[in-house]
Write a protein that holds these residues in place. Structure first.
Motif, PDB file in Angstrom:
ATOM      1  N   LEU A   6      -2.286 -11.682 -10.765  1.00 56.19           N
ATOM      2  CA  LEU A   6      -2.512 -10.319 -10.309  1.00 56.19           C
ATOM      3  C   LEU A   6      -0.972  -9.795  -9.989  1.00 56.19           C
ATOM      4  O   LEU A   6      -0.222 -10.063  -9.121  1.00 56.19           O
ATOM      5  N   LEU A   7      -0.517  -8.575 -10.858  1.00 57.71           N
ATOM      6  CA  LEU A   7       0.754  -8.068 -10.560  1.00 57.71           C
ATOM      7  C   LEU A   7       0.522  -6.853  -9.688  1.00 57.71           C
ATOM      8  O   LEU A   7      -0.090  -5.938 -10.191  1.00 57.71           O
ATOM      9  N   VAL A   8       0.843  -6.532  -8.647  1.00 62.56           N
ATOM     10  CA  VAL A   8       0.540  -5.644  -7.853  1.00 62.56           C
ATOM     11  C   VAL A   8       1.845  -4.597  -7.510  1.00 62.56           C
ATOM     12  O   VAL A   8       2.774  -5.095  -6.970  1.00 62.56           O
ATOM     13  N   PHE A   9       1.831  -3.369  -7.828  1.00 58.00           N
ATOM     14  CA  PHE A   9       2.819  -2.266  -7.943  1.00 58.00           C
ATOM     15  C   PHE A   9       2.875  -1.414  -6.733  1.00 58.00           C
ATOM     16  O   PHE A   9       1.787  -1.012  -6.453  1.00 58.00           O
ATOM     17  N   ILE A  10       3.870  -1.365  -5.993  1.00 63.25           N
ATOM     18  CA  ILE A  10       3.994  -0.609  -4.760  1.00 63.25           C
ATOM     19  C   ILE A  10       5.080   0.562  -4.822  1.00 63.25           C
ATOM     20  O   ILE A  10       6.249   0.080  -4.726  1.00 63.25           O
ATOM     21  N   HIS A  11       4.860   1.835  -4.775  1.00 64.02           N
ATOM     22  CA  HIS A  11       5.914   2.728  -4.725  1.00 64.02           C
ATOM     23  C   HIS A  11       6.528   3.077  -3.542  1.00 64.02           C
ATOM     24  O   HIS A  11       6.010   2.442  -2.360  1.00 64.02           O
ATOM     25  N   GLY A  12       7.856   3.751  -3.586  1.00 67.63           N
ATOM     26  CA  GLY A  12       8.466   3.683  -2.274  1.00 67.63           C
ATOM     27  C   GLY A  12       8.289   5.064  -1.720  1.00 67.63           C
ATOM     28  O   GLY A  12       7.326   5.775  -1.842  1.00 67.63           O
ATOM     29  N   PHE A  13       9.444   5.630  -0.969  1.00 67.43           N
ATOM     30  CA  PHE A  13       9.494   6.680  -0.245  1.00 67.43           C
ATOM     31  C   PHE A  13       9.116   7.907  -0.890  1.00 67.43           C
ATOM     32  O   PHE A  13      10.010   7.973  -1.955  1.00 67.43           O
ATOM     33  N   LYS A  14       7.889   8.582  -0.648  1.00 61.46           N
ATOM     34  CA  LYS A  14       7.671   9.778  -1.470  1.00 61.46           C
ATOM     35  C   LYS A  14       7.481   9.633  -2.996  1.00 61.46           C
ATOM     36  O   LYS A  14       7.604  10.493  -3.764  1.00 61.46           O
ATOM     37  N   GLY A  15       7.126   8.305  -3.438  1.00 64.55           N
ATOM     38  CA  GLY A  15       6.883   7.998  -4.696  1.00 64.55           C
ATOM     39  C   GLY A  15       5.494   8.240  -4.972  1.00 64.55           C
ATOM     40  O   GLY A  15       4.721   8.884  -4.122  1.00 64.55           O
ATOM     41  N   GLY A  16       4.980   7.586  -6.235  1.00 58.46           N
ATOM     42  CA  GLY A  16       3.422   8.167  -6.377  1.00 58.46           C
ATOM     43  C   GLY A  16       3.026   7.028  -7.489  1.00 58.46           C
ATOM     44  O   GLY A  16       3.574   6.101  -7.793  1.00 58.46           O
ATOM     45  N   ASP A  17       1.828   7.227  -8.005  1.00 59.50           N
ATOM     46  CA  ASP A  17       1.371   6.571  -8.812  1.00 59.50           C
ATOM     47  C   ASP A  17       1.960   6.194 -10.218  1.00 59.50           C
ATOM     48  O   ASP A  17       2.042   5.250 -11.245  1.00 59.50           O
ATOM     49  N   ASP A  18       2.694   7.298 -10.576  1.00 58.67           N
ATOM     50  CA  ASP A  18       3.737   7.265 -11.839  1.00 58.67           C
ATOM     51  C   ASP A  18       5.139   6.601 -11.610  1.00 58.67           C
ATOM     52  O   ASP A  18       5.841   6.640 -12.409  1.00 58.67           O
ATOM     53  N   VAL A  92       5.242  -6.271  -6.300  1.00 62.59           N
ATOM     54  CA  VAL A  92       6.416  -5.575  -7.114  1.00 62.59           C
ATOM     55  C   VAL A  92       6.513  -4.439  -6.373  1.00 62.59           C
ATOM     56  O   VAL A  92       5.770  -3.554  -6.487  1.00 62.59           O
ATOM     57  N   GLY A  93       7.686  -4.157  -5.821  1.00 60.70           N
ATOM     58  CA  GLY A  93       7.785  -2.968  -4.915  1.00 60.70           C
ATOM     59  C   GLY A  93       9.144  -2.206  -5.249  1.00 60.70           C
ATOM     60  O   GLY A  93      10.178  -3.048  -5.529  1.00 60.70           O
ATOM     61  N   HIS A  94       9.030  -1.185  -5.244  1.00 60.21           N
ATOM     62  CA  HIS A  94      10.320  -0.141  -5.536  1.00 60.21           C
ATOM     63  C   HIS A  94      10.911   0.490  -4.322  1.00 60.21           C
ATOM     64  O   HIS A  94      10.113   1.244  -3.614  1.00 60.21           O
ATOM     65  N   SER A  95      12.225   0.159  -4.204  1.00 61.25           N
ATOM     66  CA  SER A  95      12.743   1.102  -2.836  1.00 61.25           C
ATOM     67  C   SER A  95      12.017   0.556  -1.523  1.00 61.25           C
ATOM     68  O   SER A  95      11.856  -0.600  -1.294  1.00 61.25           O
ATOM     69  N   MET A  96      11.448   1.520  -0.909  1.00 65.00           N
ATOM     70  CA  MET A  96      10.598   1.068   0.337  1.00 65.00           C
ATOM     71  C   MET A  96       9.442   0.386   0.151  1.00 65.00           C
ATOM     72  O   MET A  96       9.028  -0.345   0.976  1.00 65.00           O
ATOM     73  N   GLY A  97       8.814   0.249  -1.025  1.00 64.74           N
ATOM     74  CA  GLY A  97       7.612  -0.273  -1.393  1.00 64.74           C
ATOM     75  C   GLY A  97       8.052  -1.989  -1.522  1.00 64.74           C
ATOM     76  O   GLY A  97       7.257  -2.613  -1.250  1.00 64.74           O
ATOM     77  N   GLY A  98       9.287  -2.257  -1.391  1.00 62.65           N
ATOM     78  CA  GLY A  98       9.721  -3.644  -1.591  1.00 62.65           C
ATOM     79  C   GLY A  98       9.577  -4.185  -0.030  1.00 62.65           C
ATOM     80  O   GLY A  98       9.510  -5.194   0.073  1.00 62.65           O
ATOM     81  N   ILE A  99      10.040  -3.036   0.931  1.00 60.90           N
ATOM     82  CA  ILE A  99       9.867  -3.626   2.102  1.00 60.90           C
ATOM     83  C   ILE A  99       8.369  -3.702   2.544  1.00 60.90           C
ATOM     84  O   ILE A  99       8.032  -4.500   3.336  1.00 60.90           O
ATOM     85  N   VAL A 100       7.636  -2.753   2.167  1.00 63.10           N
ATOM     86  CA  VAL A 100       6.117  -3.068   2.400  1.00 63.10           C
ATOM     87  C   VAL A 100       5.624  -4.133   1.770  1.00 63.10           C
ATOM     88  O   VAL A 100       5.007  -5.226   2.653  1.00 63.10           O
ATOM     89  N   ALA A 101       6.029  -4.843   0.693  1.00 57.85           N
ATOM     90  CA  ALA A 101       5.623  -5.960   0.054  1.00 57.85           C
ATOM     91  C   ALA A 101       6.206  -7.114   1.080  1.00 57.85           C
ATOM     92  O   ALA A 101       5.432  -8.014   0.976  1.00 57.85           O
ATOM     93  N   ALA A 102       7.364  -7.131   1.455  1.00 55.60           N
ATOM     94  CA  ALA A 102       8.048  -8.196   2.157  1.00 55.60           C
ATOM     95  C   ALA A 102       7.365  -8.483   3.437  1.00 55.60           C
ATOM     96  O   ALA A 102       6.793  -9.593   3.942  1.00 55.60           O
ATOM     97  N   GLU A 103       6.994  -7.083   4.125  1.00 58.95           N
ATOM     98  CA  GLU A 103       6.215  -7.258   5.418  1.00 58.95           C
ATOM     99  C   GLU A 103       4.888  -7.943   5.185  1.00 58.95           C
ATOM    100  O   GLU A 103       4.169  -8.534   6.093  1.00 58.95           O
TER     101      GLU A 103
END
Length: 433
Positions: A6-18, A92-103
């Motif tokens: 399962l590959l889970v994608f997490i957006h960053g600050f003020k990002g969205g589903d797209d 899989v996180g972009h920007s702040m989403g990567g910090i959410v993933a790491a935490e």
């Protein structure tokens, strides 16, 4: 046993589903080609409010992830999901989403299995049967995270020059708390829509107007300003001379303060050096103890880069007349060994691996940051897909993969036929042996 990646994608600050556009499906396709014995599926974490305490956000994400994985384990008819899970996850996180993933990884790695008899100390714990599986504290993890793939995540903060460049215009024009917030968001590449779209967004998310409130005298002005500066500074919005410029507009910041500060609190961790260091140390320990690695693909400007020195308007602000950007032209601050020219820093030194993702079209660091997943704005988009696939396949648990019995019948509901590999050479697809 049927296995699912399962590959889970997490957006960053003020990002969205797209945020990730077509990247999840293209990555799923090539990974599915490289790992034919298992089902490869993706899930995009629904848009969430990037505000408030980071730990609260991580807790909500963890609950969603757990429910998602449980559904897959049930579909796979897994006998013992916590002892021998059929589902492994890459965050899989972009920007702040990567910090959410790491935490999230650090949280799950720190948890321990529940003792066999936690309620009674007087009675001896029942002995397990000879053939019963035993969960060792050092191996337990549910959901089972196999790795974290971060994209332009500022694990060490935002690079010098990016902050100053984004903040300069903000302090010249700060008249409302919403303007303050949108300029901070601008550092991350958001809030740059057309005037009509901006007005609509303001009506939906922020107070329509932010005049001084009647109870402004309830709190001394220096205390109100001090609290605001703490959050704004934590977000990287206060540069030399900025505090004085914004202080002159302090009366316009009193109303709607909670709304603004709640959003800025989410990115406040970027200014807390000790917290950044502790997170990296935690990732090192997880890598050493469990072999789970975190990789950060960081953007770097190429042929389209503008001047390293940005001129500012003369006489309009108290800023310096020149803003010196990072010599590496990156959005993220880099560890010293990467700045010195190493292509990839080992996790034992930097806390994670760093891989360069050059954008030869972007003119500035923020543009490169937000266009990582846009093929029209990032000429290296398909190279990024291929490199991500290679990194993921190398990181997978080989023993877990080799025990798979093959994709489930009817798995097309999870994974569409792999038909989009024409952008990669066959030799670029890594296959586990």
């Amino acid at each position: 046993m049927r296995k699912t990646l399962l590959l889970v994608f997490i957006h960053g600050f003020k990002g969205g589903d797209d945020t990730f556009t077509s990247f999840p499906e293209k990555l799923r396709t090539v990974v599915g080609k490289a790992l034919p014995a298992i089902n490869v599926t993706t899930a995009v974490y629904p848009k969430y409010e990037t505000k408030g305490d980071l730990k609260g956000c991580v807790g909500r994400f963890r609950d969603w992830l757990q429910n998602t994985v449980i559904d897959l384990e049930v579909a796979n008819h897994t006998a013992s999901p916590t002892v021998d899970p059929s589902v492994h996850v890459f965050l899989v996180g972009h920007s702040m989403g990567g910090i959410v993933a790491a935490e999230t990884l650090l949280l799950l790695a720190s948890e321990q299995p529940i003792p066999a008899n936690p309620t009674s100390k007087s009675q001896p714990a029942p002995q397990p049967e000879d053939d019963a599986p035993v969960v060792e504290p050092g191996t337990f993890m549910f959901p089972h995270i196999q790795g974290v793939l971060a994209f332009d995540t500022p694990f060490l903060g935002i690079a010098p020059g990016v902050v100053s460049y984004g903040a300069e215009g903000h302090y010249r024009n700060a008249t409302t708390a919403y303007n303050t917030f949108t300029e901070v968001a601008g550092i991350f590449g958001y809030g740059k829509s057309s005037p009509g779209q901006a007005a609509a967004a303001t009506a939906q998310e922020a107070p329509k107007a932010l005049p001084p409130t009647a109870d402004a005298a309830a709190t001394p002005s220096w205390q109100r300003w001090g609290r605001y500066a703490m959050f704004a500074g934590a977000a990287g919005a206060v540069a030399a001379g900025g505090a004085a410029a914004l202080y002159s507009q302090r009366q316009n910041l009193t109303a709607g303060f909670t709304w603004v500060s709640s959003h800025l609190e989410f990115v406040g961790c970027l200014a807390r050096t000790s917290e950044l260091k502790q997170r990296l140390e935690g990732l090192v320990k997880v890598q050493e103890d469990r072999g789970i690695e975190c990789v950060n693909f960081y953007t770097c400007l190429g042929q389209g880069a503008g001047n390293i020195v940005a001129e500012t308007a003369t006489g309009k602000t108290s800023f310096s007349q020149k803003i010196i950007r990072s010599k590496n032209r990156t959005f993220c601050m880099l560890p010293s060994e990467v700045e010195d020219g190493e292509e990839m820093a080992s996790s034992s030194r930097a806390g994670l691996q760093w891989k360069k993702a050059v954008n030869n079209q972007a003119a500035d660091e923020v543009q490169a940051h937000v266009s990582m997943f846009l093929p029209k704005d990032n000429p290296a988009f398909f190279d990024l897909v291929g490199e991500t696939c290679k990194t993921l396949v190398i990181s997978i648990d080989k023993g877990w993969y080799n025990s798979a019995t093959g994709p489930a019948e009817g798995s097309e509901s999870l994974q569409q036929p792999a038909s989009e590999v024409d952008f990669m050479d066959a030799d670029d697809v890594v296959v586990v042996e």
